[in-house]
Design a protein around this motif. Structure first.
Motif: not given
Length: 136
Positions: A53, A55, A57, A104, A106, A108, A123-127
């Motif tokens: 990915y 990312v 963030a 993606r 995210d 955080i 950490h909130m992946p794919d938020a």
């Protein structure tokens, strides 16, 4: 004037959170590509990459005990307007950097104690989803 270079208490808190988030991502195997990336007046806190990915963030930092009842968690402040801002900057980054693999978004969360020390990171992946906005 570049607002990221004005060292208010709020900006210093954000810097602490962004450093903690970058450290968390590095420990999880990500390479930090950009910090405080600005495009067309919109900012992305961290752009990172791992084998799968790229990312984008958003980092939200709060001091424990000073939470806003309307936003009980730091991520609660990532509203539609903020998401649209992140997506605007991401579109510019994608057009110029042409990252490979999946994209993606995210969030955080970083929690600080009264003294400004990091107590917790989440950490909130794919938020949130950007695929309906980003066709590449």
């Amino acid at each position: 004037m570049n607002i990221l270079k004005i060292f208010t208490k709020r900006r210093l808190t954000a810097n602490t959170g962004e450093s903690a988030a970058a450290k968390l991502l590095k420990k999880s195997g990500y390479k930090i590509l950009e910090k405080n990336y600005v495009a067309d007046g919109h900012e992305i806190d961290i752009i990172a990459r791992n084998s799968e990915y790229t990312v984008f963030a958003e980092v939200k930092t709060r001091t424990e005990g000073k939470e806003n009842p309307k936003e009980p968690r730091p991520a609660s402040s990532v509203n539609r307007k903020k998401i649209e801002s992140i997506l605007s900057a991401a579109k510019v980054y994608i057009a110029f950097a042409r990252p490979r693999g999946k994209i993606r978004f995210d969030v955080i969360e970083v929690y600080l104690d009264e003294g400004g020390l990091v107590t917790k990171t989440v950490h909130m992946p794919d938020a949130f989803r950007g695929d309906t906005y980003l066709k590449h």
